[in-house]
Design an enzyme around this catalytic site. Structure first.
Site, mmCIF file in Angstrom:
data_model
loop_
_atom_site.group_PDB
_atom_site.id
_atom_site.type_symbol
_atom_site.label_atom_id
_atom_site.label_comp_id
_atom_site.label_asym_id
_atom_site.label_seq_id
_atom_site.Cartn_x
_atom_site.Cartn_y
_atom_site.Cartn_z
ATOM 1 N N ALA A 323 -137.040 12.827 30.540
ATOM 2 C CA ALA A 323 -138.440 12.618 30.163
ATOM 3 C C ALA A 323 -138.788 13.408 28.911
ATOM 4 O O ALA A 323 -137.959 13.565 28.018
ATOM 5 C CB ALA A 323 -139.363 12.943 31.338
ATOM 6 N N SER A 324 -139.961 13.967 28.862
ATOM 7 C CA SER A 324 -140.453 14.554 27.609
ATOM 8 C C SER A 324 -139.737 15.833 27.209
ATOM 9 O O SER A 324 -139.944 16.348 26.113
ATOM 10 C CB SER A 324 -141.946 14.845 27.728
ATOM 11 O OG SER A 324 -142.620 13.673 28.152
ATOM 12 N N THR A 325 -138.874 16.361 28.101
ATOM 13 C CA THR A 325 -138.184 17.608 27.737
ATOM 14 C C THR A 325 -137.208 17.385 26.589
ATOM 15 O O THR A 325 -136.739 18.348 25.983
ATOM 16 C CB THR A 325 -137.405 18.196 28.928
ATOM 17 O OG1 THR A 325 -136.543 17.180 29.443
ATOM 18 C CG2 THR A 325 -138.344 18.662 30.017
ATOM 19 N N LYS A 327 -138.060 15.452 23.987
ATOM 20 C CA LYS A 327 -138.821 15.102 22.785
ATOM 21 C C LYS A 327 -138.548 16.044 21.615
ATOM 22 O O LYS A 327 -138.460 15.595 20.465
ATOM 23 C CB LYS A 327 -140.317 15.040 23.103
ATOM 24 C CG LYS A 327 -140.686 13.700 23.795
ATOM 25 C CD LYS A 327 -142.141 13.627 24.165
ATOM 26 C CE LYS A 327 -142.446 12.292 24.838
ATOM 27 N NZ LYS A 327 -143.732 12.350 25.572
#
Lengths: 610, 368
Positions: A323-325, A327
């Protein structure tokens, strides 16, 4: 009639002849003896020694395992058992009955014992009862004069004083089974295990079996024709296994376990300066001591079939959408590829569309982030920004860029239980599913979802590389090996660093992560930190449906993730936290990260420990 | 000339032949020494053996007082009594270890074959010496009958060892009497021809196994071959000088079976080496030599034949026992004379030596 003189002389001739025969026959006997005793002497001497000398192997004591500060994590505990020498006990049933007044011996136990007695040598001790308690040992010792032929025998068994606290890192030892034996035989190590009963089955205990086991010794005993030992001729003591020190920090591990509190999830903490793993938690856990003494099949089946899968090492085998980790890494790629610059601004209305396509990819914020640049896109975890970035970059470039950060590959941590995760690419999808890659797949990868899965150790490692600005180490648990005199540090496995075309890009991303941390979660922290949260969908939510955590099955709720490190300027610890089905990453995994960094950074004796 | 003129020393008056006695005592001493080690330093065992030795020395002494003429006269009746007893064993004997050898007389158990061992050579010597020597062929038929009856009865028990000893003692008498070489040759040829008959019709299974085991002991190392293998290991590992008294591992750690009885020679080979074996064989050769000297000096054909037969039978014990223990001959229950633990054979042997001494000390010193 009788001619005496002739008869006498005839007799003398015959007597002389027979005497000659006697001498010849004795000569034959002597020739045979010469053959046996002189010519074949060496052969018969060897066979005589083979008859009488028995070599008894003696097991080495297993090396101990410590944490980085010398706290004992795996020890060898004496355990006591009762042994009976059959030939010294006349009436076994009566003695057992009398013994059971002191030490509980069930009727089954007594019966089993008498059964095994039948197939046992009379003079060899036979175990009557294992794992006596201290009070039982004391009770028996006082009364031992009543039980000739029965004695308490001490042995050593592995014991893990912290029980389940780091089971997945340490692993455990268990009885050598057929598969272990076959593996040892393949590697020509089986001869070292003649007297050894247990072997490392998992984790560190398995990975460093060769260091921990040691070299067996042996006794040369003289035995008689029934195998009874007459005396010991020679004794070669075993060489104990080497003690090892792990990079684990017991207090940090303890804190992580406490923070997870049995919830399904994982914490990995790495020292970015050398790749040493400070904490590695997989929750829920189980007690490794159960396996040392042979776990009951009921207890084992419970562990095996539990829905929360305690036997799996989530830290290295759990595969989660990052997920956003990820980004920060995607943003770094954008900067490197000049797809974006630090100043590039994107309008986020709350959704994003592939040019010319109707379908809307929603941002987690329904009403949108408005104008965002790379910094604010990371702080706010703006999905739209990264949809566009991924769309412009393409999945193969993403996969190529992520590979040196360790995504999609085993990190090489020093335990065998590790999964590679998946870093998807066009080739990968064709190989795996025999399907072409769709643009939509790339869009999902852009926010760390879709086919992309990572293990917590990979996340922590990738975060460490980010914090290190490209410096890379193989994450590891072994810190040093104790030799007879000194501790020898195990060599740190440093890999070639990641070189950026523009090294300034490191700063841009790390600064954004610092800003993310200090905006909210680390606002009041007395040290500087950096972080990035993530919330991974476990199910895909239809374009217009509303995700409502309260109405959804617990196992389908979002996974909460976070990566974090501190201190910002000179990172000493990097974390990855994954909480399964916990909901929002920032709200649920964030506090765990904060508490762990507090624990590590705010120690009174922090400097002295180092 | 008369005996009165001849000066007799004290030993001659006691009818003891000192050189022979010296050899016998040397063997007994050697035996005690070895039994102490082979018997596991068991003093009670030593004591029993000492008592037997003392008793058999007394018997020897008593027998030595009996004039050979008396033996000659009583030989045939004793032989007949022995045959009757053997038949008694055949029909009423006790079975012990699978063989019917013992006769229970109520107060003691008795092996009639031992009596025959003594009586038979005397009878044979009596029978043959009745005729001018060398014996004519027609007398040999009678000798053959005399020989076959006890030999077959004992072989049937079955006690192959004793029947060999009995047959040998008779054959020695015949040979020493000067039987023509043609007959000797025919006889040897006959025995060889009989071997297949013996193998297929007369031998027991266990006896056949023993012979097969001798040829290849490793075939069944824990079963039939065990005795021979362990015995050869004991002897071979003794080397030149041996492992030392009480230090033989094969015997002390009980790998060697029957180590103080039939297999005691293996203990000697192990603990005293080739040198010890050589010493023992030298003493035996000395005793045999002395026996043959006594035989040669005897004044009647009867005495000569009897003394010669007793001496050579003694050698058969030695050869069969050592041959068996060192793996040259099949396992046959013959003890190592005067060394092995056990009473019966020692009493028989010492009676024989008593006869030898009697023959030597009852000469009438007359010129013929």
């Amino acid at each position: 009639m009788h001619d005496h003189a002739a008869e006498a002389s005839l007799f003398k001739r015959r007597a002389l002849f027979t005497f000659a025969c006697v001498v010849i026959l004795l000569g034959i006997l002597l020739t045979n003896l010469y053959h046996l005793q002189i010519l074949s002497y060496t052969d018969y001497e060897t066979r005589s020694n083979d008859n009488r000398i028995r070599v008894v192997p003696v097991a080495p004591s297993r090396g101990l395992i410590f944490d980085r500060h010398g706290k004992l994590l795996a020890e060898n505990q004496p355990f006591f058992s009762l042994e009976l020498i059959p030939e010294k006990v006349k009436d076994v049933p009566a003695v057992l009955a009398e013994l059971s007044t002191l030490i509980p011996l069930s009727a089954d136990e007594q019966e089993d014992f008498q059964k095994s007695l039948k197939y046992h040598r009379r003079f060899k001790p036979l175990t009557l009862k294992n794992r006596l308690s201290e009070s039982e040992v004391a009770l028996f010792s006082v009364n031992r004069h009543r039980f000739p032929g029965i004695s308490v025998v001490a042995g050593l068994k592995r014991h893990y004083p912290y029980n389940g606290m780091m089971t997945h890192a340490l692993g455990y030892v268990g009885r050598i089974n057929d598969r272990d034996r076959a593996a040892l035989q393949r590697n020509d190590l089986w001869k070292n295990y003649a007297a050894t009963k247990d072997i490392g089955k998992q984790g560190i205990e398995k990975f460093y079996e060769n260091l921990l086991h040691g070299q067996p010794g042996h006794l040369e005993e003289e035995v008689n024709n029934r195998g009874r030992t007459i005396r010991t001729l020679k004794s070669v003591p075993p060489v104990p296994g080497q003690d090892i020190y792990l990079t684990l920090d017991l207090k940090l591990q303890e804190k992580a376990v406490e923070l997870l509190n049995g919830r399904r999830g994982s914490v990995v903490a790495i020292d970015p300066r050398d790749g040493g793993i400070l904490a590695m938690v997989s929750s829920p856990t189980y007690d490794p001591n159960l396996f040392v003494h042979g776990i009951s099949s009921k207890a084992y089946n419970e562990l095996l079939n539990s829905r929360s899968r305690p036997l799996i090492n989530r830290a290295t085998q759990g595969q989660y959408a990052p997920a956003s980790t990820v980004k920060p890494h995607l943003a770094l790629l954008g900067l490197e590829e000049k797809t974006i610059t630090a100043k590039t601004r994107v309008w986020d209305p709350g959704f994003w569309q592939i040019p010319g396509v109707e379908r809307k990819y929603r941002d987690w914020k329904r009403w949108g982030h408005g104008w965002v640049d790379v910094n604010s896109a990371l702080i706010g975890s703006c999905d739209t920004y990264f949809y566009e970035l991924a769309y412009k970059t393409g999945v193969d470039k993403i996969a190529n860029f992520m590979q040196p950060f360790g995504f999609g590959e085993r990190t090489g941590i020093d335990i065998f239980e590790e999964s590679a995760g998946i870093m998807p690419s066009k080739d990968w999808k064709r190989m795996r599913y025999n399907q072409p890659w769709y643009i939509g797949d790339t869009i999902s990868v852009g926010i760390g979802q879709g086919y992309w899965t990572t293990t917590p150790i990979q996340l922590a490692n990738a975060a460490a590389i980010m914090a290190n600005k490209g410096k890379r180490f193989v994450p590891h648990l072994l810190k040093s090996i104790k030799d007879s005199t000194a501790k020898i540090n195990s060599p740190v496995d440093e890999m070639a660093p990641i070189e950026l075309k523009n090294p300034k890009n490191w700063e841009i991303i790390n600064n954004a992560m610092r800003d993310t941390a200090h905006k909210k979660r680390f606002k009041d922290a007395t040290y500087s930190a950096a972080m990035k949260t993530g919330t991974a969908q476990v199910i895909s939510v239809a374009a217009d449906a509303k995700y409502d955590a309260d109405t959804i099955d617990e196992h389908l709720r979002d996974n909460a993730l976070v990566i974090a490190y501190a201190p910002f300027e000179n990172p000493k610890i990097v974390l990855a936290v994954v909480l399964e089905n916990a909901g929002w990453g920032g709200a649920n995994a964030g506090p765990v990260a904060r508490a762990l960094l507090d624990e590590y950074m705010l120690r009174d004796s922090w400097e002295s420990i180092q | 000339m008369s005996t009165q003129n001849h000066r007799l020393n004290i030993w001659q008056r006691l009818h003891i032949d000192l050189p022979l006695l010296f050899g016998i005592l040397a063997l007994m001493g050697f035996g005690l020494f070895v039994i102490y080690s082979a018997g596991g330093e068991d003093l009670a065992l030593m004591e029993r053996q000492l008592v037997r030795m003392g008793l058999s020395l007394v018997i020897m002494f008593i027998v030595a007082q009996i004039n050979p003429e008396v033996l000659r006269r009583w030989a045939f009746p004793i032989y007949l009594a022995g045959i009757v007893l053997l038949l008694g064993v055949h029909f009423f004997g006790e079975i012990n270890k699978g063989a019917q050898r013992w006769l229970n007389l109520g107060f003691m158990e008795f092996q009639p074959s031992e009596l025959i061992k003594l009586a038979f050579p005397i009878t044979m010597a009596w029978y043959i010496s009745k005729f001018p020597l060398p014996p004519k062929k027609r007398y040999l038929a009678g000798a053959g009958v005399l020989l076959l009856i006890p030999t077959l009865l004992i072989a049937k028990q079955p006690d192959l060892g004793t029947s060999i000893l009995v047959a040998a003692s008779g054959i020695f008498v015949l040979f020493l009497s000067g039987m023509s070489w043609a007959i000797v040759g025919t006889f040897i040829g006959g025995v060889l021809a009989m071997l297949p008959v013996l193998w297929f019709f007369l031998m027991h299974d266990y006896q056949r196994t023993r012979v097969l085991t001798l040829l290849d002991p490793e075939k069944d190392p824990l079963g039939a071959g065990y005795h021979i293998i362990q015995s050869k290991i004991a002897i071979g590992s003794g080397g030149m000088w041996g492992k030392g008294w009480l230090d033989g591992t094969q015997s002390q750690l009980e790998f060697l079976p029957e180590r103080h009885t039939d297999f005691i020679f293996a203990v000697i080979g192990e603990e005293f080496g080739l040198i010890g074996s050589l010493l023992l064989l030298a003493i035996y050769l000395y005793v045999i030599g002395r026996g043959l000297v006594i035989a040669s000096r005897a004044q009647t054909s009867f005495a000569r034949l009897l003394a010669g037969s007793i001496t050579l039978t003694f050698f058969v014990y030695i050869f069969v026992n050592i041959g068996m223990v060192s793996g040259l001959l099949p396992v046959v229950g013959v003890p190592l004379p005067l060394i092995s633990y056990g009473g019966t054979s020692m009493l028989t042997l010492m009676t024989g030596f008593g006869i030898l001494m009697s023959i030597h000390t009852h000469r009438r010193f007359i010129d013929r």
